[in-house]
Design an enzyme around this catalytic site. Sequence first.
Site, short mmCIF file in Angstrom:
data_model
loop_
_atom_site.label_atom_id
_atom_site.label_comp_id
_atom_site.label_asym_id
_atom_site.label_seq_id
_atom_site.Cartn_x
_atom_site.Cartn_y
_atom_site.Cartn_z
N LYS A 36 50.79 37.01 25.16
CA LYS A 36 51.05 37.00 23.71
C LYS A 36 51.54 38.36 23.24
O LYS A 36 52.40 38.45 22.39
CB LYS A 36 49.76 36.65 22.97
CG LYS A 36 49.58 35.16 22.73
CD LYS A 36 48.47 34.96 21.71
CE LYS A 36 47.83 33.59 21.87
NZ LYS A 36 46.57 33.49 21.12
N ARG A 88 45.09 31.71 35.42
CA ARG A 88 46.11 31.51 34.40
C ARG A 88 47.46 31.31 35.06
O ARG A 88 47.68 31.65 36.22
CB ARG A 88 46.11 32.66 33.40
CG ARG A 88 46.44 34.00 34.01
CD ARG A 88 46.28 35.15 33.00
NE ARG A 88 46.61 34.76 31.65
CZ ARG A 88 45.99 35.22 30.56
NH1 ARG A 88 45.00 36.05 30.66
NH2 ARG A 88 46.37 34.85 29.36
N GLU A 97 42.90 31.86 19.94
CA GLU A 97 42.80 32.77 18.81
C GLU A 97 44.13 32.66 18.06
O GLU A 97 45.19 32.72 18.68
CB GLU A 97 42.61 34.22 19.29
CG GLU A 97 42.46 35.16 18.09
CD GLU A 97 42.45 36.65 18.44
OE1 GLU A 97 42.84 37.00 19.55
OE2 GLU A 97 42.03 37.43 17.56
#
Length: 562
Positions: A274, A264, A38
Amino acid sequence: MENKDTQPASNNFIKSIIIEDLKNNKNNGKVHTRFPPEPNGYLHLGHAKSICLNFGLAKEFGGLTNLRFDDTNPVKEDVEYVDSIIEDVKWLGFDWGDRLYYASDYFDKLYEFALQLINDGLAYVCEQTPEEVKLYRGTLTEPGRPSPFRDRSIEENLELFKKMTNGEFPDGSRTLRAKIDMSSPNLNMRDPVIYRIKKATHHRTGDKWCIYPMYDFTHGQSDMLEGITHSICTLEFEDHRPLYDWYLDVLKTPCHPQQIEFARLNINYTVLSKRKLLQLVKEGYVNGWDDPRMPTISGFRRRGYTPQSIRDFAERIGVTKAESTVDYSVLEFCIREDLNKIAQRAMAVVNPLKVTIENYPEDNEDYLEAINNPEDSNSGTRKIRFSKTIFIEKDDFMEEPPKKYFRLAPGKEVRLRYAYFITCKEVIKDENGEVVELICTYDPASRGGNSPDGRKVQGTIHWVSAEYGKQAEVRLYDNLFLAEDPDNVEEGKTFLDNLNPNSLTTINAWVEPMLLQAKPNDKFQFERVGYFCADAKDSIDGKPVFNRTVGLRDSWAKMMKK
RNA sequence: UGGGAUGUAGCCAAGUGGUAAGGCAUCGCCCUUUGGAGGCGACAUUCGCAGGUUCGAUCCCUGCCAUCCCAGCCA
């Protein structure tokens, strides 16, 4: 054809799945992956893992990888981020060919899919407020209750959805929801929202839409439309897989990509989220997303990391479903290993101590030959001018040296790299008792670093001529956080409380003249100190600023700690 | 206490019903005009725990424990 260099890296569970699929001729023997960020922030090392995985897998099995921006939420996204992402993926060395896509490219098709669901009686317009939706959803342990709008007629739903689309309702007042199962133990299946109203300008579609599809309604269909075979994402989406599959099933799509989840990346002494990285930037704890202390791809680039080192890192850490935290030392190993092979050597004194060689002639034209890179026989040599006064590292002298200290001390002899043996004759101190200068003698016969009489000198230290050397700004970086796990904080504290106040130290170093010609991003090893690169932003022609990428391994420092 | 996942050395991570790869880190030694690099060696009698099946279990079965994710109209 067995060759060590071409031997495939060890298998991981995703490769095993692909190998099995290939064996069964699933997807007609094709492998097609995608990297779907994104555009709401800069890419970090966690993304690098995903990028290397997706592109690496496709490459290994003769397939393709798309770059796709998952841009379904206009209020968080920005073209600045898409530009940075494109740059970072390219820099890492991957190529998506002409397959650069945006989820927003599919807004028309997704709208058609929504209509199809309404027509099939599988979606309805809900007028509950966000609070009511939450209330009706139930909890982890209690089932939800159906929305009072759940059983509207198809016609009414069509009509209302049209009005939503036409902007006749305010933000948040209605949603289009899938009719699945309000009592599912999986919350994602309790009539998830498909479309929400957001009268926001999208960075690509402008004001064409005021309703935007949710991630879950977008991702699988986008994968399907692009012919993705293996849709690889992180573990937190495991619970979404039933929904991913549900949409593709009820829509009766011509193909059905397989979602596969992996753990992750976590690394100690930093954060990879983020949201937190954005906060560090926005609140000024660092100087932008590409601050060399940031774990972003652009930060590592500016710090002096190479694409090769990051790809190597991604390969070494592996891919599993187990939560893990990789030690920072693995990353440091990767960059040292690469830079050791490619970085030109140079001499720089970071913490200078003046040395006067009393028996060395003034104004002597004495150029010594230095090897540019002992690891690369093609790199050649260069000449460095010697002089009567030089700087050495403060650490390289001790008035009362411990055992096994090989460097300079009163009465001791040491080798100046590529130059001469010198012996310390006298120590000059200031009024505070601090050593400010050393008076030494040199052995002219030891020019180049060897004495004809064959006497051994244990220590070799680096130096810069006080007469011909230059000064340059050098930025020494340390961990951004003091704690191994910055997020592990007591009540009332945040990861910000673990910030390292000394993560950046700026100094003026003495460097050999050649270094002033460094171009942005040029990488060097300052012998016995570390790897440095000319900063890409703050260096100006003839006046580079050097970033310390990583220090050299220092077994003497280790010994001293014990 | 619902659902989904995970647990192999300090940190990653292979592995298989036949007796625990590899890397990082660490520790020795050798070598070295970078205390760098390089070379050599050491480093899990044991795979979260407890039972069971089996000639044999890290692997199969049962139970337990621990950790992570999910109650956005974020992705």
